[in-house]
Write an enzyme that holds these catalytic residues in place. Structure first.
Site, short mmCIF file in Angstrom:
data_model
loop_
_atom_site.label_atom_id
_atom_site.label_comp_id
_atom_site.label_asym_id
_atom_site.label_seq_id
_atom_site.Cartn_x
_atom_site.Cartn_y
_atom_site.Cartn_z
N ASN A 7 0.87 -1.17 0.00
CA ASN A 7 0.00 0.00 0.00
C ASN A 7 0.91 1.22 0.00
O ASN A 7 1.48 1.59 1.03
CB ASN A 7 -0.90 -0.03 1.25
N LYS A 9 0.13 4.26 -0.44
CA LYS A 9 -0.53 5.46 0.09
C LYS A 9 -0.24 6.67 -0.82
O LYS A 9 -0.15 6.51 -2.04
CB LYS A 9 -0.12 5.71 1.54
N HIS A 103 -9.80 1.36 4.84
CA HIS A 103 -8.52 1.59 5.52
C HIS A 103 -8.72 2.60 6.64
O HIS A 103 -9.49 3.57 6.48
CB HIS A 103 -7.48 2.09 4.51
N GLU A 170 -5.99 -4.87 10.49
CA GLU A 170 -4.95 -3.86 10.72
C GLU A 170 -5.28 -3.06 11.98
O GLU A 170 -6.02 -2.07 11.91
CB GLU A 170 -4.90 -2.88 9.54
N GLY A 176 1.96 2.14 10.82
CA GLY A 176 2.95 3.21 10.67
C GLY A 176 3.69 3.56 11.94
O GLY A 176 4.36 4.59 12.01
N SER A 211 2.93 -2.20 10.41
CA SER A 211 4.38 -2.27 10.67
C SER A 211 5.01 -3.61 10.30
O SER A 211 5.91 -4.09 11.00
CB SER A 211 4.66 -1.92 12.14
P1 PGA Z 1 2.52 0.25 7.68
O1 PGA Z 1 1.11 0.51 6.97
O2 PGA Z 1 3.07 -1.06 7.15
O3 PGA Z 1 3.37 1.41 7.31
O4 PGA Z 1 2.26 0.15 9.15
C1 PGA Z 1 0.17 -0.51 6.82
C2 PGA Z 1 -1.12 0.04 6.25
O5 PGA Z 1 -1.51 1.15 6.56
O6 PGA Z 1 -1.78 -0.60 5.45
#
Ligand code: PGA
Length: 250
Positions: A7, A9, A103, A170, A176, A211
């Site tokens: 993803n 983003k 999300h 998630e 993040g 993460s």
């Molecule tokens: P991240 O994001 O791996 O940076 O924690 C995961 C997500 O938001 O789908």
């Protein structure tokens, strides 16, 4: 079959560099999982989609060639005065295979459970796949309300022929933050989801997101019931993403 989803983003990714680093790593491996063992999906913005899909189509590397492309969001509306939104009809026309919906970053921005359901409905109407995201915030976890919270998200979504094609658990507190959820937390969510799927006769892979990195992927993927991962930060680098993929075996 296992699943690994990137993803990106709203980050800017240098598509040439990503492709080169991904392919370099894949080519250096003797037993990189093939497309029957691991489905790779990249969720990107539509501007990058245009260029990246051309690269994928013309690539001579079979693994890169098999990457599927998804959007990160879709409108709950068909068409009209909805500035900045993209309809499922448009996604289908563009050639995207599906979209993430629900999300937490979009839920934070106003997507209610009902809007997420309507987005699922719109994708269904265009025969596009959904990656349905659920997950609790810290306060819900600390107040022991995780089970009822997740059940409510599942129940609101799974009706009128809408159900997840891929489900990503998630936990918001792990996204993040560099702090993935521990095995116990992931396993307890998986058990709630699997019980619900069994009752509703839904057959859908369950992924974990939050993460995920090359250092924790093996532990996460070994949790019973986890069929793959959704990766944000660590997917922005083609080599890191390929390393994570190489550690997933069906
Ligand atoms: P991240 O994001 O791996 O940076 O924690 C995961 C997500 O938001 O789908």
């Amino acid at each position: 079959m296992k699943y690994l989803i990137a993803n990106w983003k709203m980050n800017s990714v240098d598509l040439d560099v990503w492709e080169r680093e991904f392919i370099n790593f894949v080519s250096s491996q003797n037993n990189f999982p093939n497309s029957d063992e691991l489905k790779l999906i990249v969720c990107l913005n539509l501007y990058d989609y245009y260029f990246f899909s051309e690269k994928i189509k013309s690539s001579k590397n079979a693994i890169f060639n098999n990457i599927s492309l998804f959007a990160q969001d879709v409108s709950q509306h068909d068409e009209g005065a909805f500035t900045g939104q993209i309809s499922s009809k448009f996604l289908r026309k563009a050639g995207v295979e599906g979209s993430i919906i629900g999300h937490s970053e979009l839920r934070d921005n106003g997507d209610t459970e009902n809007i997420v359901f309507e987005k699922g409905l719109k994708l269904n109407e265009q025969a596009l796949s959904n990656i349905f995201c659920i997950g609790e915030g810290l306060e819900i976890l600390e107040n022991n309300k995780k089970k009822s919270f997740l059940l409510n998200q599942l129940q609101t979504f799974c009706k009128n022929n809408v159900s997840p094609d891929l489900l990503a658990y998630e936990p918001i507190w792990a996204i993040g933050t560099g702090k993935e959820a521990d095995s116990e937390n992931i396993a307890s969510a998986v058990s709630v989801i699997l019980d619900f799927f069994e009752e509703k006769k839904i057959d859908c892979p369950i992924l974990y997101g939050g993460s995920v990195s090359k250092s924790n992927i093996e532990e996460i993927i070994s949790i019973p019931g986890i069929d793959g991962c959704l990766v944000g930060n660590s997917s922005l680098d083609g080599e890191q993403f390929a390393i994570i993929a190489s550690k997933i075996k069906s």
